[in-house]
Design a protein around this motif. Structure first.
Motif, short mmCIF file in Angstrom:
data_model
loop_
_atom_site.label_atom_id
_atom_site.label_comp_id
_atom_site.label_asym_id
_atom_site.label_seq_id
_atom_site.Cartn_x
_atom_site.Cartn_y
_atom_site.Cartn_z
N SER A 97 0.84 -1.22 0.00
CA SER A 97 0.00 0.00 0.00
C SER A 97 0.87 1.26 0.00
CB SER A 97 -0.92 0.02 1.22
OG SER A 97 -1.84 -1.03 1.15
N ASP A 123 -5.94 -0.70 -4.80
CA ASP A 123 -5.40 -1.35 -3.60
C ASP A 123 -6.40 -2.38 -3.08
OD1 ASP A 123 -4.15 -2.12 -1.29
OD2 ASP A 123 -3.77 -0.09 -0.55
N GLU A 124 -6.20 -3.63 -3.44
CA GLU A 124 -7.10 -4.73 -3.04
C GLU A 124 -8.57 -4.31 -3.17
OE1 GLU A 124 -5.96 -7.15 0.21
OE2 GLU A 124 -3.99 -6.23 0.38
#
Ligand SMILES: Nc1ncnc2c1ncn2[C@@H]1O[C@H](COP(=O)(O)OP(=O)(O)O)[C@@H](O)[C@H]1O
Ligand SMILES: [Mg+2]
Length: 315
Positions: free
Chosen positions: A51, A165-166
Motif C-alpha cells: 500500500s 489497492d485490493e
C-alpha cells in the motif's frame, strides 16, 4: 532510454524507531517498470509495503529514497491522471452514487455545465451497470455496488493510470467475480495502464499481464516478475482449463509459501538482479527465465535469436 510509463527506481521506505535503534526498513532496492497500457499486479504478504508503494505512485505518500517517474516526470503529489480505487470505497456518504461521480467529474472539468457533468457521470455509472441506482446514497447500496461507484468515479476522470489497492478483497466471491469481469471489459474499452495490489493469485492470473512478486519485509523487494502465460482472451470460466494454468499458479503459490519468507530481510539479493529482477514465464513445458538486460539486446531480437544467443534459457 525506456518506454515505460511508470518507473520505480530504487525505492526505499524507512521509519525511525526508538532512540539508539536503526530505522525500520520496510522495503528497499525496489525497482520496476510498467509499460503504457500494461496491467501489473503486485502480490506479497501483509506488511511488506504494497500500500505504501501504491500511495507513493499516487503521490499520496513519499518514499524515503528513490524516484518514481511517470510519463517522464517525477511524481511530486497527487494528480487527476492517477486515480486510486481503495479497498474501502471512500464515498461521500451524504451524496448519491451520481453525486459522488459528478463531484469527481466536476473537479476534472471545472468549465463544464451541470448537464455536461451529469451526462458524463451517467456514462460511467452505466459502464459499471449502476443505471437505475444512481440516486441512492451509499448507505442504500450493497458492498459490491458501492465498490462499483468507486470504480465509476475513478474511471470518470479518465485517468491515464488506475491504481487499485485490493479493490475487491472485502466482497463476497460472487460479487468479486462479477466486478473482476467488469474491470476486464472496461479495460478492454479504455486501454488504461493499471497497477493493482491483490493477495489473490487467481485474481492476478485473470487480470494481469505481469505479476510482481514481493518478498516479506523487512527490507522487502521485488524478487521476480512473472509474465502471465495464459492467453490474452481469458475468462473466469475457462482460465483453469489452459495447460499453463497450474504451472503459473503453482509458481506463485510456491513463492508466497516458501520463497517470500526465505528471501525476507534482503536475503538472496544478487546485486545485478536488484535493478532488473528476473522475469520468468511458467508454462506447461517448464519455467523459462527471460533475460532482462533489454538495453543489451539487438534491435532485431526475436524469440529464436534470443534462444540461440542464450538470452532466453530454461530455469
Ligand atoms: N508510522 C510508521 N512507523 C513504523 N512502521 C510503519 C508506520 N507506518 C507503516 N508502517 C509499517 O509499514 C509496513 C508497510 O505497510 P503497508 O504498505 O500497509 O503494507 P501492505 O500493504 O503490504 O500490507 C507495515 O509493516 C507497517 O507496520
Ligand atoms: Mg495494504
Amino acid at each position: 532510454m525506456t518506454k515505460a510509463l511508470i518507473s520505480a527506481e530504487g525505492l526505499a521506505k524507512r521509519f525511525p524507531q526508538g532512540q539508539g535503534q536503526p530505522p525500520l526498513t520496510v522495503f528497499e532496492n525496489l525497482w520496476f517498470e510498467i509499460a503504457h497500457g500494461e496491467f501489473a499486479c503486485i502480490i506479497g504478504h501483509s506488511g511488506c509495503g504494497k500500500s505504501t508503494i501504491l500511495n507513493a505512485l499516487a503521490g499520496l505518500d513519499t518514499a524515503s529514497e528513490g524516484n518514481i517517474i511517470v510519463g517522464g516526470k517525477h511524481v511530486e503529489g497527487p494528480s487527476l491522471d492517477r486515480a486510486v480505487i481503495f479497498q474501502g470505497n471512500a464515498l461521500m456518504p451524504w451524496l448519491s452514487a451520481l453525486g459522488n461521480v459528478e463531484l469527481a467529474v466536476s473537479s476534472r472539468h471545472k468549465d463544464w455545465s451541470r448537464a455536461e457533468v451529469r451526462e458524463h457521470a451517467m456514462k460511467y455509472l452505466d459502464l459499471v451497470h449502476l443505471n437505475g441506482s444512481e440516486l441512492k446514497k451509499p448507505s442504500q447500496l450493497s458492498g459490491g455496488m458501492k465498490q462499483r461507484v468507486g470504480i465509476a468515479r475513478a474511471l470518470s476522470i479518465e485517468p491515464q493510470i488506475l491504481l487499485m489497492d485490493e479493490p475487491f478483497s472485502a466482497l463476497d466471491a460472487l460479487t468479486r467475480g462479477s466486478l473482476q469481469d467488469e474491470v476486464l471489459s472496461v479495460r478492454a474499452k479504455t486501454k488504461q495502464t493499471i497497477f493493482m495490489i491483490t493477495h489473490d493469485v487467481d485474481e492476478a492470473m485473470l487480470l494481469a499481464d505481469k505479476i510482481l512478486l514481493m518478498t516479506n519485509g523487512p527490507k522487502a523487494r521485488i524478487a521476480e516478475i512473472v509474465e502471465n502465460t495464459l492467453p490474452k482472451e481469458r475468462s473466469r470460466t475457462d482460465l483453469h482449463k489452459h495447460p499453463n494454468y497450474y504451472p503459473l499458479r503453482n509458481h506463485m503459490i510456491e513463492f508466497l509459501v516458501t520463497r517470500s519468507r526465505e528471501l525476507a530481510g534482503g536475503a538472496g539479493a544478487k546485486p545485478g538482479e536488484l535493478r532488473h529482477p528476473p522475469v520468468v514465464r511458467p508454462t506447461i513445458g517448464g519455467t523459462t527465465h527471460v533475460e532482462t538486460a533489454r538495453s543489451s539486446q539487438p534491435a532485431e531480437s526475436t524469440a529464436a535469436t534470443d534462444l540461440q544467443a542464450g538470452r532466453v534459457s530454461a530455469a
